[in-house]
Design a protein around this motif. Structure first.
Motif, PDB file in Angstrom:
ATOM      1  N   LEU A 302       0.854  -1.186   0.000  1.00  0.00           N
ATOM      2  CA  LEU A 302       0.000   0.000   0.000  1.00  0.00           C
ATOM      3  C   LEU A 302       0.888   1.235   0.000  1.00  0.00           C
ATOM      4  CD1 LEU A 302      -2.394  -1.091   2.904  1.00  0.00           C
ATOM      5  CD2 LEU A 302      -2.811  -1.386   0.464  1.00  0.00           C
ATOM      6  N   HIS A 303       0.580   2.173  -0.883  1.00  0.00           N
ATOM      7  CA  HIS A 303       1.280   3.457  -0.900  1.00  0.00           C
ATOM      8  C   HIS A 303       0.206   4.529  -0.777  1.00  0.00           C
ATOM      9  CE1 HIS A 303       4.564   6.160  -2.953  1.00  0.00           C
ATOM     10  NE2 HIS A 303       4.087   6.667  -1.830  1.00  0.00           N
ATOM     11  N   VAL A 304       0.139   5.171   0.374  1.00  0.00           N
ATOM     12  CA  VAL A 304      -0.960   6.101   0.642  1.00  0.00           C
ATOM     13  C   VAL A 304      -0.435   7.514   0.859  1.00  0.00           C
ATOM     14  CG1 VAL A 304      -2.498   4.343   1.563  1.00  0.00           C
ATOM     15  CG2 VAL A 304      -0.926   5.492   3.106  1.00  0.00           C
ATOM     16  N   HIS A 305      -1.304   8.446   0.556  1.00  0.00           N
ATOM     17  CA  HIS A 305      -0.964   9.853   0.694  1.00  0.00           C
ATOM     18  C   HIS A 305      -1.943  10.525   1.645  1.00  0.00           C
ATOM     19  CE1 HIS A 305       0.819   8.872  -3.366  1.00  0.00           C
ATOM     20  NE2 HIS A 305       1.849   9.218  -2.636  1.00  0.00           N
ATOM     21  N   PRO A 306      -1.584  11.670   2.186  1.00  0.00           N
ATOM     22  CA  PRO A 306      -2.403  12.295   3.230  1.00  0.00           C
ATOM     23  C   PRO A 306      -3.789  12.735   2.766  1.00  0.00           C
ATOM     24  CG  PRO A 306      -0.625  13.756   2.548  1.00  0.00           C
ATOM     25  CD  PRO A 306      -0.359  12.442   1.895  1.00  0.00           C
ATOM     26  N   THR A 307      -4.723  12.745   3.710  1.00  0.00           N
ATOM     27  CA  THR A 307      -6.070  13.210   3.400  1.00  0.00           C
ATOM     28  C   THR A 307      -6.072  14.711   3.140  1.00  0.00           C
ATOM     29  OG1 THR A 307      -6.510  13.434   5.776  1.00  0.00           O
ATOM     30  CG2 THR A 307      -7.177  11.371   4.723  1.00  0.00           C
ATOM     31  N   ASP A 308      -5.123  15.414   3.770  1.00  0.00           N
ATOM     32  CA  ASP A 308      -4.937  16.846   3.519  1.00  0.00           C
ATOM     33  C   ASP A 308      -3.471  17.053   3.168  1.00  0.00           C
ATOM     34  OD1 ASP A 308      -4.823  19.570   3.384  1.00  0.00           O
ATOM     35  OD2 ASP A 308      -5.298  19.935   5.505  1.00  0.00           O
ATOM     36  N   GLU A 309      -3.188  17.146   1.882  1.00  0.00           N
ATOM     37  CA  GLU A 309      -1.798  17.244   1.450  1.00  0.00           C
ATOM     38  C   GLU A 309      -1.159  18.566   1.849  1.00  0.00           C
ATOM     39  OE1 GLU A 309      -1.623  16.402  -2.722  1.00  0.00           O
ATOM     40  OE2 GLU A 309      -1.796  14.232  -2.377  1.00  0.00           O
ATOM     41  N   ARG A 310      -1.983  19.583   2.137  1.00  0.00           N
ATOM     42  CA  ARG A 310      -1.446  20.905   2.478  1.00  0.00           C
ATOM     43  C   ARG A 310      -1.234  21.088   3.982  1.00  0.00           C
ATOM     44  NH1 ARG A 310      -5.013  21.513  -1.700  1.00  0.00           N
ATOM     45  NH2 ARG A 310      -4.230  22.582  -3.567  1.00  0.00           N
ATOM     46  N   ALA A 311      -1.501  20.062   4.756  1.00  0.00           N
ATOM     47  CA  ALA A 311      -1.298  20.153   6.204  1.00  0.00           C
ATOM     48  C   ALA A 311       0.180  20.412   6.506  1.00  0.00           C
ATOM     49  CB  ALA A 311      -1.754  18.864   6.877  1.00  0.00           C
ATOM     50  N   THR A 312       0.448  21.041   7.648  1.00  0.00           N
ATOM     51  CA  THR A 312       1.833  21.339   8.036  1.00  0.00           C
ATOM     52  C   THR A 312       2.173  20.780   9.413  1.00  0.00           C
ATOM     53  OG1 THR A 312       1.157  23.492   8.929  1.00  0.00           O
ATOM     54  CG2 THR A 312       1.905  23.442   6.636  1.00  0.00           C
ATOM     55  N   GLY A 313       1.315  19.935   9.962  1.00  0.00           N
ATOM     56  CA  GLY A 313       1.560  19.358  11.281  1.00  0.00           C
ATOM     57  C   GLY A 313       0.824  20.131  12.353  1.00  0.00           C
TER      58      GLY A 313
END
Length: 350
Positions: A302-313
């Motif tokens: 599985l290669h998954v990406h964030p639900t919010d790619e613009r998040a900064t932590g």
């Protein structure tokens, strides 16, 4: 007397005809209830069992569970991706067909390719080779990846996928070693990069890419590296989901851990000394982070990406579906102050 007998005969004939009609159920349009069973195996007017539900389940499965990742067999052939090379368990290879991973729609999608990915898998293959011919532990070696179609013709056009044409994931047999690198495209379907391996033994290489006009695909192969083998460890679930690396304390929480159900993975990233959340993570390959997940036997990828790619932590969330029960190892990759750091976790899925 003859006239009376004729009347009796006519009367008896009429009665006999009436009896026959009654026995036959009154003629067409008045079929008995048992006819429904003979026609379809179920009482007439009864709700249809199984068929409709199975169709819904398959549709849902095709859009969700199976397409989240892919299954890889001993030959490098997997679920809904593409091809790799057939191996004999010792890194010796021939051509085989392989798998794909999660789909990337630019919105942090965790879903996959479904029927499109499976079709892609059937028409592509990959070959992995070393120059000058073999790889030795601790030595730099040129790794070449050749992407071709089912007829052996090079695939020459690729889509940029998270800032790269090709993502290469390398893991050791026991998953203790992990590397995510990006070979340069040399044209004519060929990518190359100089890399190295820490010890001798078997390594699984996953090539992750999107052919021009196609769907995301992952091709993989087990390769053999010469040299003294490292000590092998059994992949076991972590007792606590907190890791410290590169001056960061990273805590992982899962919304659930049941196979076939969507789960949200939350990485909470803090400064290891102050324990304060880090809210200025930098984009890595166009997103706040990336997560690669493998089952303990490396057959589920599985290669998954964030639900919010613009998040900064300080929190980074990813959604996925574990296709089967068992132990999975995952690697979260993030960037802070120009430094890339990778944090591993192992979890058990019921």
């Amino acid at each position: 007397m003859p006239e009376k007998m004729n009347k009796n005969v006519l009367w008896m004939s009429g009665m006999l005809a009436l009896s026959l009609l009654t026995a036959c159920g009154g003629g067409a349009g008045n079929q008995p209830a048992s006819a429904g069973h003979e026609a379809n195996g179920h009482p007439a007017g009864a709700a249809k069992p199984a068929g409709g539900h199975e169709a819904e389940a398959k549709d849902q499965h095709a859009d969700g569970y199976e397409t989240t990742g892919h299954e890889i067999d001993e030959r490098g052939i997997g679920g809904h991706g593409t091809s790799g090379h057939e191996t004999d368990g010792h890194g010796t290879s021939g051509h085989g067909t392989r798998n794909s991973h999660g789909d990337h729609d630019g919105q942090g999608s965790h879903g996959g390719h479904g029927a499109d990915g499976q079709a892609e898998a059937e028409r592509l293959k990959a070959s992995f080779s070393f120059a000058p011919g073999s790889a030795k532990a601790g030595e730099s070696v040129k790794l070449t990846v050749q992407i071709a179609d089912s007829e052996g013709k090079p695939v020459s056009d690729f889509e940029v996928n998270h800032e790269k044409l090709l993502h290469l994931i390398i893991v050791s047999r026991d998953l203790s070693f992990f590397k995510h690198i990006h070979p340069e495209y040399e044209g004519n379907g060929q990518f190359a990069i100089d890399t190295s391996f820490p010890a001798g033994g078997d390594y699984n290489i996953f090539a992750d890419f999107v052919p021009k006009g196609g769907t995301a695909a992952t091709l993989s192969e087990w390769v053999k590296v010469e040299g003294e083998a490292g000590q092998q460890a059994v992949v076991q679930a972590d007792r606590t989901l907190v890791q410290v690396t590169a001056g960061k304390e990273v805590e992982l929480t899962l919304s659930g851990a049941k196979a076939g159900e969507e789960v949200t993975l939350t990485f909470d990233i803090r400064d290891a000394q102050s324990k304060e959340g880090i809210a200025n993570l930098e984009p890595y390959l166009g997103a706040v982070g990336h997560v690669v997940i493998l089952s303990a036997d490396a057959k589920q990828y599985l290669h998954v990406h964030p639900t919010d790619e613009r998040a900064t932590g300080p929190k980074a969330q990813f959604a996925t579906v574990f296709p089967k029960s068992g132990v999975y190892k995952m690697w979260g990759q993030f960037q802070h102050n120009g430094q890339l750091f990778t944090v591993p976790f192992a979890v058990e899925v019921k």
